[in-house]
Design an enzyme around this catalytic site. Structure first.
Site, PDB file in Angstrom:
ATOM      1  N   SER A 266      -9.287   0.661  -7.107  1.00 32.70           N
ATOM      2  CA  SER A 266     -10.133   1.905  -6.948  1.00 32.70           C
ATOM      3  C   SER A 266      -9.632   2.813  -5.673  1.00 32.70           C
ATOM      4  O   SER A 266     -10.400   3.785  -5.637  1.00 32.70           O
ATOM      5  CB  SER A 266     -11.707   1.529  -6.685  1.00 32.70           C
ATOM      6  OG  SER A 266     -12.177   0.828  -7.798  1.00 32.70           O
ATOM      7  N   SER A 392       1.111  -5.113 -11.834  1.00 31.05           N
ATOM      8  CA  SER A 392       2.333  -5.274 -10.978  1.00 31.05           C
ATOM      9  C   SER A 392       2.143  -4.828  -9.596  1.00 31.05           C
ATOM     10  O   SER A 392       1.347  -3.807  -9.516  1.00 31.05           O
ATOM     11  CB  SER A 392       3.583  -4.946 -11.710  1.00 31.05           C
ATOM     12  OG  SER A 392       3.337  -3.398 -12.041  1.00 31.05           O
ATOM     13  N   ARG A 518      -4.057  12.971  -2.509  1.00 30.34           N
ATOM     14  CA  ARG A 518      -3.834  13.694  -1.205  1.00 30.34           C
ATOM     15  C   ARG A 518      -5.052  14.545  -0.799  1.00 30.34           C
ATOM     16  O   ARG A 518      -5.443  14.843   0.388  1.00 30.34           O
ATOM     17  CB  ARG A 518      -2.562  14.458  -0.977  1.00 30.34           C
ATOM     18  CG  ARG A 518      -1.448  13.731  -0.960  1.00 30.34           C
ATOM     19  CD  ARG A 518      -0.302  14.426  -1.049  1.00 30.34           C
ATOM     20  NE  ARG A 518       0.225  15.052   0.059  1.00 30.34           N
ATOM     21  CZ  ARG A 518       1.428  15.457   0.384  1.00 30.34           C
ATOM     22  NH1 ARG A 518       2.211  15.439  -0.585  1.00 30.34           N
ATOM     23  NH2 ARG A 518       1.815  16.068   1.546  1.00 30.34           N
TER      24      ARG A 518
END
Ligand code: GTP
Ligand code: MN
Ligand code: MN
EC number: 4.1.1.32
Length: 610
Positions: A266, A392, A518
């Site tokens: 998350s 992965s 960001r």
């Protein structure tokens, strides 16, 4: 019988309790060889792994590995916490009696390392000198060399960490046996795997996997489950699945430290590695401390302190790219020693690729193999399955992270200004809501939830609750856990503020209402200013929300409608949520009365506003 003593003597490992422990388990698992390893052995072990085909080259100082195709994630159903006190049974910890699990796993492990080397990995889950060092030492025994290489990246490894213990017995005994992966019945009724933390004996017994989350025992089993238990037993600390970051305002010189939990997958790693948005110029500097685990305690000055017990990052590869997470890319470059697991790989060019690394997969598929090792060029035309496994990962050390904090190894830890919780929620949860009351903050953590991955898993609108993002790592009952939180944070005289954040509200067409990544720093900056009394926000029944003017929104690409929605409360949806929460809390034993009072306060405020 393998010669354990010679191996321990050669490594200069003298702790008599450690020696007994190694001899005890070597007699059970029956390896052909025993080898003590430290971080200084990394280059040699990498070469051995390359020679053995356990690792493949992925560029200068970069390596690639695959795990068995039925062994690619943590298994929550096969993971248990065992103790000798039935009171430790919670809703989520899969409690079992200690004696039963120890016997069962001893039998599974008997003779199971025959023909292999048993690596002895002495490690420390803390910066050396930490006030919590007494809970941080451990010795993992494993019969997998790739596990050793991951542990060297993820924790501090060396014989000295267990040879100079004040109490020679105070190390976690962590036994990992891979087992015959092709014959374990993974996911069937005959599943042979078991991942047990025998918490009141500080012993971890994991059998049947070589995948990171199940096999790197310092990380999740010790750093979270065992430490969660030890934190309460000692009354001294909290161990949480939390990221930890620092923000500096270069204009004012102010510095804040924020930690917090989001359920797995998350956004913890992405948030902790975030950089200041370009649109805010050069004003803010964000520093990385940790992306998955934080231990918290109260210092002599009455503040809450936090530290990351790990030494590396085990991050999700999917969607990591120049735009979403340039810091992550910088930390896995040439010479970093990174190990990729289960991404796509090209053995001719030594390149790796995962979904979201670039917009499209490599155009020329020559040589490319998917995460299972199957050639992409031989796929059926209608095969649209991902090249890389969705889970992965990349494994790299903290020192490789370009914005790692200068003091990331400081034994004193850092003072915590805010504790945040967040999950994937497509509606109801605004961008950020600040919570000043301790019980309401702990209540918010206890009722943290995220949408179930598949709609079929639940009732519409019902979240999958994940208290403090610790559901898979909870070591004892949830009510006692809440009481322990109240006690630890309540002992602070200068308390952090709490907040709930959500980057994942969606429109009807599925688009994310907030650009995320960001830009998330903007919500944290508002929170820091709110705590310092520089902004006042707008009180709602579920906490204080920023006003539009208070959020720094320069350069954010967002529509009027989306902005309005992420800065308001959907009262009707929230009142439905309160019903779900009530049922959720009723499932736990011994929920502290303060938590129930917080629940009733929020409920009443929502009703009053409806
Ligand atoms: P674990 O390591 O499993 O505990 O998970 P984590 O919490 O570290 O999650 P991570 O940061 O790896 O993020 C998981 C997924 O969420 C990735 O595919 C990210 O691209 C995506 N994600 C992270 N942050 C954001 C965000 O702000 N907005 C959106 N839309 N997606 C995000
Ligand atoms: Mn995690
Ligand atoms: Mn992560």
């Amino acid at each position: 019988m393998v010669d354990v003593n010679t191996a321990l003597d050669e490594a200069g490992l003298t702790n008599p309790r450690v020696r007994e422990y190694v001899a005890h388990w070597a007699a059970i698992t029956q390896p052909d060889r025993v080898e003590v390893v430290g971080a200084e052995d990394d280059a040699r072990l990498i070469q051995e792994a390359l020679d053995a085909g356990e690792l493949l080259p992925a560029g200068e100082g970069r390596y690639y590995s695959r795990s068995y195709y039925k062994d690619t994630a943590r298994s929550e159903e096969r993971t248990v916490v065992a103790t000798s006190k039935e009171d430790d049974k919670g809703v989520y910890n899969n409690w079992k009696p200690a004696a039963e699990m120890t016997e069962l796993l001893t039998e599974r492990m008997r003779g199971a390392s025959a023909g292999k080397t048993m690596y002895v990995i002495p490690y420390l889950m803390a910066p050396p000198g930490s006030p919590l060092e007494a809970y941080a030492a451990g010795v993992e025994l494993t019969d997998s060399r790739p596990v050793v290489l991951h542990m060297i990246r993820m924790s501090r490894v060396g014989a000295s960490y267990v040879d100079n213990l004040e109490d020679p017995d105070s190390f976690v005994r962590a036994v990992h046996v891979t087992g015959d992966l092709e014959n374990l019945g993974q996911g069937t009724p005959e599943d042979q795997r078991y991942f047990a933390t025998v918490a009141d004996e500080r012993t971890i017994l994991h059998y049947g996997s070589s995948y990171g989350g199940n096999a790197l025992l310092g990380k999740i089993a010790h750093g979270l489950r065992q430490a969660c238990y030890d934190g309460r037993a000692s009354g001294a600390f909290l161990a949480e699945q939390f990221m930890l970051l620092g923000i500096t305002d270069k204009e004012t010189g102010k510095r804040w430290h924020i930690c917090g939990g989001f359920p797995s997958a998350s956004g913890k790693t992405n948030l902790a590695m975030t950089l200041a948005p370009e649109a805010l110029g050069d004003r803010y500097h964000v520093e990385f401390y940790g992306d998955d685990i934080a231990w918290l305690w109260v210092g002599d000055d009455g503040r809450v302190y936090g530290m990351n017990p790990e030494n590396g990052v085990f991050g999700v590869a999917k969607d990591t790219n120049e735009k979403t997470n340039p810091t992550a890319l910088d930390s896995i470059g040439e010479g970093s020693g990174v190990i990729f697991t289960n991404v796509a790989y090209n053995p001719d060019t030594h390149e790796v690729w995962w979904e979201g690394m670039t917009k499209n997969p490599p155009e020329d598929v020559t040589g490319w193999q998917d995460w299972k090792g199957d050639l992409i060029s031989e796929r059926a035309a209608d095969d649209t399955s991902p090249w890389a496994h969705p889970n992965s990962r990349f494994t790299t050390t903290l020192a490789n992270v370009p914005n790692v904090a200068g003091d990331f190894e400081a034994p004193a830890g850092v003072p915590i200004d805010a504790i945040i919780f967040g999950g994937r929620t497509s509606d109801r949860e605004p961008l950020v809501r600040a919570i000043t009351d301790l019980a309401e903050g702990v209540y918010d953590g206890l009722t943290l939830g995220a949408e179930a991955t598949f709609a079929a898993e639940g009732v519409d609108g019902q979240l999958r609750y994940d208290p403090m993002s610790m559901r898979p790592f909870m070591a004892y009952g949830e009510g006692d856990y809440a009481a322990h939180w109240m006690k630890i944070i309540g002992a602070a005289t200068d308390r952090p503020i709490f907040a709930h954040v959500n980057w994942f509200q969606r429109g009807d067409d599925g688009h994310f209402r907030w650009p995320g990544y960001r830009e998330n720093l903007r919500a944290l900056l508002w929170l820091a200013r709110f705590k310092d009394g520089e902004v006042t926000g707008r009180q709602t029944p579920v906490g204080v929300l920023p006003t539009e003017e208070e959020l720094e929104l320069d350069g954010v690409d967002i529509t009027r409608e989306d902005l309005d929605i992420i800065l308001t409360i959907d009262n009707e949806r929230w009142r439905q949520e309160m019903g779900f929460r009530e049922a959720h809390l009723k499932g736990f034993d011994r929920v502290p009365e303060e938590i129930w009072e917080a629940h009733r306060r929020v409920s009443a405020a929502l009703d009053a506003e409806a």
